[in-house]
Design an enzyme around this catalytic site. Structure first.
Site, PDB file in Angstrom:
ATOM      1  N   MET A  68       0.842  -1.196   0.000  1.00  0.00           N
ATOM      2  CA  MET A  68       0.000   0.000   0.000  1.00  0.00           C
ATOM      3  C   MET A  68       0.880   1.250   0.000  1.00  0.00           C
ATOM      4  O   MET A  68       0.419   2.338   0.329  1.00  0.00           O
ATOM      5  CB  MET A  68      -0.940  -0.013   1.209  1.00  0.00           C
ATOM      6  N   HIS A 106       9.084  -3.537   3.318  1.00  0.00           N
ATOM      7  CA  HIS A 106       8.694  -3.693   1.913  1.00  0.00           C
ATOM      8  C   HIS A 106       9.930  -3.968   1.044  1.00  0.00           C
ATOM      9  O   HIS A 106       9.909  -4.808   0.150  1.00  0.00           O
ATOM     10  CB  HIS A 106       8.047  -2.411   1.392  1.00  0.00           C
ATOM     11  N   GLY A 165       4.661 -10.286   3.946  1.00  0.00           N
ATOM     12  CA  GLY A 165       5.462 -10.207   5.161  1.00  0.00           C
ATOM     13  C   GLY A 165       4.829 -10.954   6.320  1.00  0.00           C
ATOM     14  O   GLY A 165       3.611 -10.908   6.507  1.00  0.00           O
ATOM     15  N   GLN A 166       5.674 -11.598   7.103  1.00  0.00           N
ATOM     16  CA  GLN A 166       5.216 -12.313   8.306  1.00  0.00           C
ATOM     17  C   GLN A 166       4.638 -11.344   9.333  1.00  0.00           C
ATOM     18  O   GLN A 166       3.872 -11.735  10.204  1.00  0.00           O
ATOM     19  CB  GLN A 166       6.395 -13.107   8.896  1.00  0.00           C
ATOM     20  N   GLN A 174      -2.850 -12.400   7.729  1.00  0.00           N
ATOM     21  CA  GLN A 174      -3.027 -12.161   6.298  1.00  0.00           C
ATOM     22  C   GLN A 174      -2.364 -13.272   5.482  1.00  0.00           C
ATOM     23  O   GLN A 174      -2.923 -13.763   4.497  1.00  0.00           O
ATOM     24  CB  GLN A 174      -2.424 -10.800   5.949  1.00  0.00           C
TER      25      GLN A 174
HETATM   26  P1  AMP Z   1       1.411  -2.961   3.468  1.00  0.00           P
HETATM   27  O1  AMP Z   1       1.949  -1.897   2.561  1.00  0.00           O
HETATM   28  O2  AMP Z   1       1.401  -2.563   4.905  1.00  0.00           O
HETATM   29  O3  AMP Z   1       0.126  -3.556   2.979  1.00  0.00           O
HETATM   30  O4  AMP Z   1       2.471  -4.142   3.409  1.00  0.00           O
HETATM   31  C1  AMP Z   1       2.836  -4.724   2.183  1.00  0.00           C
HETATM   32  C2  AMP Z   1       3.572  -6.000   2.477  1.00  0.00           C
HETATM   33  O5  AMP Z   1       4.728  -5.721   3.247  1.00  0.00           O
HETATM   34  C3  AMP Z   1       2.713  -6.981   3.291  1.00  0.00           C
HETATM   35  O6  AMP Z   1       2.911  -8.287   2.790  1.00  0.00           O
HETATM   36  C4  AMP Z   1       3.270  -6.820   4.682  1.00  0.00           C
HETATM   37  O7  AMP Z   1       3.115  -7.974   5.470  1.00  0.00           O
HETATM   38  C5  AMP Z   1       4.736  -6.537   4.394  1.00  0.00           C
HETATM   39  N1  AMP Z   1       5.338  -5.856   5.524  1.00  0.00           N
HETATM   40  C6  AMP Z   1       4.845  -4.793   6.199  1.00  0.00           C
HETATM   41  N2  AMP Z   1       5.654  -4.466   7.229  1.00  0.00           N
HETATM   42  C7  AMP Z   1       6.668  -5.352   7.223  1.00  0.00           C
HETATM   43  C8  AMP Z   1       7.836  -5.542   8.034  1.00  0.00           C
HETATM   44  N3  AMP Z   1       8.099  -4.762   9.068  1.00  0.00           N
HETATM   45  N4  AMP Z   1       8.662  -6.559   7.720  1.00  0.00           N
HETATM   46  C9  AMP Z   1       8.412  -7.372   6.667  1.00  0.00           C
HETATM   47  N5  AMP Z   1       7.337  -7.245   5.854  1.00  0.00           N
HETATM   48  C10 AMP Z   1       6.473  -6.244   6.131  1.00  0.00           C
END
Ligand code: AMP
Length: 303
Positions: A30, A37, A148-149, A154
């Site tokens: 997002m 990311h 991401g874990q 999710q």
């Molecule tokens: P988002 O933009 O928050 O929807 O995240 C996009 C992707 O990045 C999702 O798969 C999240 O799980 C992953 N993500 C977000 N924060 C982290 C983090 N701190 N470490 C690893 N992956 C992450």
């Protein structure tokens, strides 16, 4: 790196890659990119010939209008970071590209989505996530998609959807990238005031306290959770939920006999944060998992 905004352009850009039998990796985000990311781009860069990052703030998964409005957005910064970190193609669709007039279909995973985030945010949240992820997968048709874990539920829900709908994609999961004090990186962290930022350390503190109790031999979920709650209370933060659950079914566990997921969510000020760690009965204190992870080097490839 090219930026595309329409699905036809995205498909045209990827057609030669697909025809040549090269592999495509998709990192859905997002935006408001951070090292979490970028570590997923790094994984995709290592495993795929062409790396696509999507950047779409999905209104359908926000249960609060204020959260959607406050969500940080900076397309220029994101494009620069994506390029510098090895993305080949940036897909930035407008809301109307994803949800055109007359849009009436959704994808819903039942059961797994009732718990944790689903229980707090309502059924529409995960319905929004699964609908947009299935659309992004259909638009991009990647060989591998990266998540991401940090968003553990999710991941479980998306894996279920991919299996149940026979989606032809492999799901890869990257470890949670953390700030030096252990706070999981999140696009929402920039919304924290300095004092809230200090209190946000309650979440990793809870994970570490639980991990320490397990490392010291405790196997009772009640005791482990108690230690985690106490650690959070020291920061004046109360959990929305703090649960020790089976990593696949997300059902609560009462005794730690095999690795279990400790998942936490809390509001710090108006910002909602989530985090999690796997607690394993075999892990001792000095192996505790809530630490910063490192990003690996990657090579470039163009579309
Ligand atoms: P988002 O933009 O928050 O929807 O995240 C996009 C992707 O990045 C999702 O798969 C999240 O799980 C992953 N993500 C977000 N924060 C982290 C983090 N701190 N470490 C690893 N992956 C992450």
């Amino acid at each position: 790196m090219r930026t595309v905004r329409g699905v036809p352009e995205l498909r045209d850009a990827l057609a030669p890659t697909r025809r040549s039998g090269l592999t495509i990796g998709l990192v859905p985000t997002m935006g408001a990119l951070h090292q979490g990311h970028l570590s997923l781009i790094g994984m995709a860069r290592e495993q795929c010939d062409v790396v696509v990052m999507s950047l779409f703030v999905n209104p359908a998964q926000f249960n609060e209008r204020a959260d959607l409005d406050a969500y940080p957005r900076d397309e220029r910064r994101d494009a620069k970071l994506a390029r510098e970190n090895g993305a080949d193609l940036l897909f930035i669709p407008a809301v109307e590209e994803v949800y055109p007039g007359g849009f009436a279909t959704s994808v819903e995973v039942l059961g797994l989505t009732d718990k944790l985030e689903g229980a707090v945010r309502g059924a529409a949240h995960f319905r929004g996530v699964t609908t947009v992820v299935s659309k992004l997968l259909n638009m991009t048709m990647p060989d591998i998609a990266y998540f991401g874990q940090k968003d553990a539920q999710q991941v479980v829900v998306i894996r279920r959807m991919v299996t149940d709908l026979n989606l032809p994609v492999r799901i890869e999961v990257g470890t949670t990238v953390r700030e030096p004090d252990g706070l999981a990186m999140s696009s929402r962290n920039v919304l924290l005031s300095p004092s809230e930022r200090a209190r946000a350390a309650a979440l990793p503190a809870a994970l570490n306290a639980a991990s320490d109790r397990v490392g010291a031999g405790e196997r009772s979920a009640r005791e482990v959770l108690e230690a985690a709650h106490t650690a959070m209370a020291r920061f004046g933060v109360t959990a929305d939920y703090l649960e020790l659950i089976d990593p696949e079914t997300l059902e609560p566990v009462s005794t730690l006999e095999r690795p279990a997921l400790l998942a936490v969510a809390a509001r710090v000020g108006t910002t909602r944060l989530i985090d999690n760690t796997i607690l394993s009965p075999a892990v001792t204190t000095n192996q505790r998992p809530a630490v910063k992870s490192t990003r690996k080097a990657s090579t470039r490839c163009s579309v």
